[in-house]
Design a protein around this motif. Structure first.
Motif, short mmCIF file in Angstrom:
data_model
loop_
_atom_site.label_atom_id
_atom_site.label_comp_id
_atom_site.label_asym_id
_atom_site.label_seq_id
_atom_site.Cartn_x
_atom_site.Cartn_y
_atom_site.Cartn_z
N MET B 48 71.65 20.61 82.24
CA MET B 48 72.02 20.23 83.54
C MET B 48 71.87 21.53 84.53
O MET B 48 72.02 21.50 85.85
CB MET B 48 73.40 19.80 83.78
CG MET B 48 73.70 18.66 83.38
SD MET B 48 72.92 17.25 84.32
CE MET B 48 72.87 16.00 83.36
N LEU B 49 71.20 22.66 84.11
CA LEU B 49 70.67 23.71 84.89
C LEU B 49 69.52 23.35 85.89
O LEU B 49 69.60 23.88 86.96
CB LEU B 49 70.43 24.77 83.91
CG LEU B 49 71.42 25.72 83.09
CD1 LEU B 49 70.67 26.72 82.34
CD2 LEU B 49 72.32 26.30 84.20
N SER B 50 68.74 22.40 85.38
CA SER B 50 67.69 21.89 86.35
C SER B 50 68.24 21.28 87.60
O SER B 50 68.04 21.80 88.52
CB SER B 50 66.87 21.03 85.69
OG SER B 50 66.26 21.70 84.58
N PRO B 51 69.03 20.22 87.50
CA PRO B 51 69.89 19.72 88.98
C PRO B 51 70.44 20.79 89.41
O PRO B 51 70.56 20.84 90.57
CB PRO B 51 70.76 18.75 88.12
CG PRO B 51 70.21 18.25 86.81
CD PRO B 51 69.56 19.60 86.28
N LEU B 52 71.07 21.82 88.58
CA LEU B 52 72.03 22.59 89.26
C LEU B 52 71.29 23.50 90.36
O LEU B 52 71.19 23.95 91.28
CB LEU B 52 72.64 23.55 88.32
CG LEU B 52 73.59 24.57 88.80
CD1 LEU B 52 75.04 24.13 89.11
CD2 LEU B 52 73.96 25.69 87.86
N ALA B 54 67.94 22.56 91.46
CA ALA B 54 67.55 21.74 92.44
C ALA B 54 68.35 21.42 93.39
O ALA B 54 68.30 20.83 94.51
CB ALA B 54 66.96 20.43 91.71
N GLY B 55 69.80 21.80 93.30
CA GLY B 55 71.00 21.59 94.37
C GLY B 55 71.57 20.25 94.19
O GLY B 55 72.15 19.76 95.07
N GLU B 56 71.33 19.40 93.16
CA GLU B 56 71.88 18.34 93.03
C GLU B 56 73.32 18.23 92.18
O GLU B 56 74.20 17.31 92.44
CB GLU B 56 71.04 17.36 92.03
CG GLU B 56 69.51 16.95 92.77
CD GLU B 56 68.63 16.78 91.76
OE1 GLU B 56 68.80 16.51 90.57
OE2 GLU B 56 67.40 16.48 92.33
N LYS B 57 73.52 19.56 91.57
CA LYS B 57 74.93 19.48 90.98
C LYS B 57 75.65 20.80 91.26
O LYS B 57 74.63 21.90 91.67
CB LYS B 57 74.73 19.55 89.39
CG LYS B 57 74.17 18.11 89.14
CD LYS B 57 75.30 17.53 88.14
CE LYS B 57 75.53 16.15 88.23
NZ LYS B 57 74.21 15.12 87.80
N SER B 58 76.67 21.02 91.02
CA SER B 58 77.36 22.48 91.34
C SER B 58 77.91 22.82 89.74
O SER B 58 77.94 22.05 88.83
CB SER B 58 78.55 22.59 92.16
OG SER B 58 79.54 21.82 91.81
N PHE B 59 78.21 24.25 89.61
CA PHE B 59 78.65 24.38 88.15
C PHE B 59 79.79 23.62 87.75
O PHE B 59 79.84 23.22 86.61
CB PHE B 59 79.04 25.89 88.01
CG PHE B 59 79.40 26.45 86.93
CD1 PHE B 59 78.48 26.68 85.69
CD2 PHE B 59 80.79 26.87 86.64
CE1 PHE B 59 78.61 27.06 84.71
CE2 PHE B 59 80.87 27.10 85.25
CZ PHE B 59 79.99 27.49 84.23
N VAL B 136 69.61 31.27 86.52
CA VAL B 136 69.64 30.13 87.80
C VAL B 136 70.14 31.14 88.86
O VAL B 136 69.58 30.82 90.12
CB VAL B 136 70.54 29.07 87.40
CG1 VAL B 136 70.61 28.21 88.82
CG2 VAL B 136 69.98 28.25 86.37
N GLY B 137 71.08 31.67 88.67
CA GLY B 137 71.62 32.73 89.70
C GLY B 137 70.54 33.41 90.50
O GLY B 137 70.30 33.61 91.52
#
Ligand SMILES: Cc1cc2nc3c(=O)[nH]c(=O)nc-3n(C[C@H](O)[C@H](O)[C@H](O)COP(=O)(O)OP(=O)(O)OC[C@H]3O[C@@H](n4cnc5c(N)ncnc54)[C@H](O)[C@@H]3O)c2cc1C
Ligand code: SF4
Ligand code: FES
Lengths: 112, 818
Positions: B48-52, B54-59, B136-137
């Motif tokens: 889920m790092l990718s959606p993170l 892409a801004g679709e998910k949060s940590f 990601v950060g």
């Protein structure tokens, strides 16, 4: 001990859908092919028909069409496909960490 | 504090925690558990790092097990402290902080390390991998500052990174070494479609691009490719692959291959140490996806606390998560002996599907654009089900094939509802086609003119034919398709290329529903030529779709050597040229020099490796390639004409030279020969050439369609013109008409016979404007194509392809090629 596999350098020296050659001093030249999907195969560079240099043919799917008289040769078995009959020796190949390895014994076969 | 055996886990990732969950589910009280994790956080879902990004998910959304889970199960989490050594004798591990922990059972789940290509600048700040939260950060921070990003690697991970960064408003360029994206999961066709779609979204995709260097003062400023191109970037994401993280296990003396060796119960060469996840090698395989890890974790837990069931390896499938793009791949799609490819291309819906069947079983599948049936194919593959009964309808998907309702394509179209769209270009439904057929249209052509279905791009031709069959009209199409990869004729294909503005071979194959993944040795050269003819200004030649002679710019001979023919304009040469040719013959050990029927010198017996060098030498002496190998203008044969001959009426040699200078370098459907004779005695044999000129007192007779080959054919008289310039203009127009309308591998003779002399006359003689327009197009194309291929290649472009990849000498170990 002599290794079973010979490292002949990185895969990316092979053009996709193309081939390059590997002469064997005192033996038969080898053709190394690469298919559209990045699979690598090796055959003795001699068409079973009249010894056309298979490395110069058009590669499609897992076959190569000989540049001299258009026989289609399977890269997997070395066998002529369709109506034609004949077979060219296959040299085992594997890819390891981006390098092409070919079977030493088969590559050196026929060498004086 | 407890007599329970102590289980220590190294790695707080996907596999490590999942294994613990499986163990707890079988026997929650069996072990006291300690988990070491190098990352300073709880267990989260790495995919889920990718959606993170892409801004679709949060940590918070991607945490799998929060602190409460560790607490509830009495697990001690040592986060942010990596394990640095294993002592197998003392049965202890040491961590970076200095902490020592003893174990009864040890589980290694260290995952993988990203692979960093060893180029200069790889350690500059701003070069990031894509593996964990910290990466990601770093990417998000860079994106906030804006600017350009380069992603190296066009695999699953690289494309996800690229997608995320472009959603964060960065300008993204993807650098991929291979010719197509995701080459390990997708075949060439699907890879091309993917590239096309991503470019449509504003990303720049450079395939076949090799990184030479990452440059920058103190931080990344850009990258340089091996071909010299530079791409500026404020961050570079390297996503070129991963390597099992085995260093720890190796130092501890465990058996290692590509990964840590484990048996079917995930036990390593030390019975008290287990390993699971991406860091292991099982039965020769390492895995980089989660599904196999779940299987491994189950087997591990079964073996450790319950009945051993044993892991047997996994077949994997891939789905690209990049939003809005449906891509699926499973199993082996490389084809091969005994494999049959079933390909479906639906151009209007943008769908490409390929299912590979071997011995009545599905062995692989690649889907693009419509992945709804992916799981069904994957299921058939995993269960190794016999699909012989549904084979014909397999490619249509589960609804048709698996429903048991029908196994043949005619039934499949019968099952379509009346308002199902058949022809996407013209919006014709099945009902309308059927109405047209029952209204009297009994053939494909009649349907085409009746209701327009299949009249445009024609990719629905197969469906219309099946509807015709359904209605009882079982008729063969009268014209032969281009080759067995398609049902279209040469003319259909050429028309579609222009009308639908198709630019590259895979695009043609997709738009016209080719039935093979990469064509064959008969259609590929033809397509390459048709595209070159249609788009001379932009066409990028596909070398691998050219016959060897054109690829090597020399003629292959029966012993595998080549012959080389330098151009001699109009057949005229000089002592200097002859000397240079003689020198080249000596230097490259030519075995014969022969005067050709076209009045040129042919140098025989040149080795493939020597070609670039002999071209360079001949170029240096002022000569260019004679194209004696090409489907192209070969020579212009001349006689001596008025300058020397007592019968000559005009300067046939001079006109020949002018004609050759105008036409050389033009690619054609087949070889093309011209001759100019100075009087009707016709010493240059102009009446068996594709284009012949006979000079007469009052001007020039122009002849076309002659052939001295197997089927000897004398020319037809096209017309007579008064001036040299007219002769040249008519020549250009005639060549262009032939180039645009003949089938590949048709000489002018069969083409003129097929279309009729009258037709050619209407286009070239009667229609002055049309003639001028054809000539204009000819010169336009020539402005791009009239290049000496020898000069380009001698200058080094693709020079390596002439060299051997390496050489084997007895008892010597070979090195790589230069
Ligand atoms: C961005 C991204 C997207 C992905 N997308 C998908 C997808 O869509 N589908 C799919 O199936 N797979 C996907 N994957 C792959 C999937 O995430 C991995 O296959 C999976 O995470 C592997 O699990 P693992 O436990 O073996 O390794 P990891 O999940 O990487 O866990 C290993 C852990 O061990 C820790 N560690 C390493 N060495 C030490 C040490 N010495 N001491 C302590 N701790 C250590 C690491 O810090 C890490 O947390 C993706 C991966 C990434 C990075
Ligand atoms: S064709 Fe006529 S002009 Fe030319 S060489 Fe022959 S006789 Fe002379
Ligand atoms: S030599 Fe290969 S087909 Fe004749």
């Amino acid at each position: 001990m002599i290794a079973e596999w010979l490292d002949i350098g990185p895969v990316d020296q092979l053009p996709a859908l193309g081939a390059r050659t590997l002469p064997v001093q005192g033996g038969e030249e080898i053709a190394i092919f690469r298919t559209a999907n990045g699979q690598v195969y090796a055959l003795i560079n001699k068409c079973p028909h009249k010894h056309g240099p298979l490395s110069q043919g058009i590669v499609h799917d897992t076959t190569v069409t000989c540049p001299l008289h258009n026989w289609r040769i399977s890269l997997l078995t070395g066998e002529a496909l369709g109506e034609d009959k004949g077979c060219v020796p296959v040299i085992p190949v594997k890819i390891d960490g981006g390098s092409i390895l070919i079977g030493r014994r088969e590559a050196l076969q026929g060498m004086a | 504090m407890s007599e329970r055996p102590h289980l220590v886990v190294i790695g707080n990732g996907m596999a490590g925690c999942r294994a613990v969950e499986e163990i707890l589910a079988r026997d929650a009280g069996k072990f006291r558990i300690t988990i070491f994790g190098a990352e300073p956080r709880v267990n989260y879902n790495r995919i889920m790092l990718s959606p993170l990004l892409a801004g679709e998910k949060s940590f918070e959304d991607i945490v799998i097990n929060g602190h409460d889970w560790y607490d509830k199960n009495g697990i001690e989490l040592v986060a942010g402290d990596s394990v640095t050594a294993i002592d197998r004798v003392a049965k202890t591990i040491a961590a970076k902080s200095g902490r020592i922990e003893s174990y009864d059972k040890l589980l290694i789940a260290t995952g993988s390390d990203p692979f960093i290509i060893p180029v200069p600048g790889k350690d500059l700040p701003g070069v990031i991998s894509f593996r964990d939260m910290d990466d990601v950060g770093a990417m998000l921070e860079a994106a906030n500052r804006g600017g350009d990003a380069v992603v190296i690697g066009g695999g699953l991970l690289g494309l996800e990174a690229a997608h995320g960064l472009s959603l964060r408003n960065m300008k993204v360029t993807v650098i991929h070494l291979m010719p197509t994206l995701m080459e390990r999961q997708l075949d060439e066709a699907a890879g091309w479609l993917l590239k096309d779609a991503l470019e449509g979204r504003g990303q720049t995709i450079l395939t076949g691009a090799d990184t030479a260097e990452i440059y920058g003062e103190g931080k990344v400023e850009g990258i340089r490719l091996k071909d010299g191109r530079e791409i500026p970037a404020s961050i570079v994401v390297m996503a070129v692959g991963i390597r099992p993280a085995t260093a720890l296990a190796k130092e501890a003396g465990l058996a290692i291959g590509r990964g840590i060796h484990v048996d079917d119960n995930m036990v390593t060469s030390d019975p008290d140490i287990l390993a699971v996840g991406e860091c292991v090698e099982h039965d020769g395989n390492v895995y980089g996806l989660v599904a196999p890890l779940w299987d491994m974790c189950r087997s591990l837990a079964d073996g450790l606390v319950a009945e051993p069931k044993g892991y047997r390896g996994s077949v994997t499938s891939t789905k690209l998560k990049v939003a809005g793009l449906d891509v699926f791949s499973a199993g082996d799609f490389s084809g091969g002996e005994g494999c049959e490819d079933i390909v479906l291309r639906d151009a209007t819906r943008g769908v490409y599907k390929r299912v590979i069947v071997k011995g009545d079983k599905v062995v692989g599948a690649v889907l693009y654009g419509d992945t709804a049936d992916g799981n069904w194919y994957f299921d058939l593959l995993k269960k190794q089900e016999d699909v012989s009964d549904i084979r014909d309808a397999l490619i249509f998907g589960q609804a048709f094939a698996g429903g048991g309702a029908s196994a043949n394509p005619i039934d499949a179209v019968a099952a379509l509802s009346d308002d199902a769209e058949i022809c996407g270009c013209n919006g014709v439904s099945k009902g309308q086609v059927m109405a047209c057929i029952s209204g009297g249209a009994g053939s494909l052509d009649a349907v085409r003119s009746g209701c327009k279905a299949s009249a445009s791009c024609g990719s629905c031709t197969g469906l219309v034919e099946n509807l015709l069959k359904l209605a009882g009209h079982d008729e063969e199409r009268p014209v032969k398709p281009m080759c067995k990869c398609t049902s279209f004729t040469h003319e259909d294909v050429r028309k579609a290329i222009v009308e639908k503005e198709l630019r590259v071979i895979p695009q043609v194959m997709q738009a016209l529903s080719w039935s093979t993944p990469d064509g064959c040795s008969s259609c590929r050269p033809a397509l390459n030529y048709y595209l070159l003819c249609a788009w001379p200004e932009s066409h990028v030649d596909d070398m691998q779709s050219r016959f060897v002679n054109e690829r090597m710019h020399a003629n292959i001979q029966k012993d595998g050597t080549y012959s080389v023919v330098p151009r001699m304009w109009g057949g005229v040469t000089t002592p200097d040229e002859l000397r240079a040719i003689a020198d080249a013959c000596d230097k490259y050990k030519a075995r014969m020099v022969k005067v050709t029927g076209g009045q040129r010198l042919d140098i025989f017996g040149i080795k493939k490796e020597d070609l670039p060098a002999i071209w360079a030498d001949l170029n240096a002496a002022g000569m260019v390639s004679g194209h004696a190998y090409g489907k192209a203008l070969r020579t212009v044969k001349t006689c001596v004409g008025s300058e020397w001959c007592r019968f000559g009426t005009q300067d046939s040699t001079g006109l020949g030279i002018k004609t050759e200078q105008m036409t050389w370098g033009s690619w054609m459907p087949h070889k093309f020969k011209i001759a100019v004779s100075g009087c009707p005695r016709n010493c240059a044999e102009a009446t068996i050439k594709d284009f012949g000129v006979i000079c007469v007192d009052s001007g020039y007779e122009l002849h076309i369609g002659g052939n001295g080959g197997i089927h000897l054919r004398g020319t037809d008289l096209l017309c007579k013109v008064a001036t040299e310039q007219e002769a040249l203009d008519y020549c250009a127009a005639f060549i262009q008409l032939y180039r645009e309308e003949a089938r590949y591998l048709d000489r002018t003779a069969p083409w003129v016979e097929r279309v009729g002399l009258e037709y050619v006359k209407t286009r070239i003689v009667d229609d002055g404007e049309g003639r001028a327009e054809l000539a204009r197009r000819f010169h336009h194309a020539q402005s791009f194509l009239q290049k000496d291929p020898w000069a380009e290649r001698a200058a080094g472009s693709e020079a390596h392809l002439h060299q051997h990849i390496a050489e084997i000498r007895p008892f010597a170990v070979v090195g790589g090629a230069a």
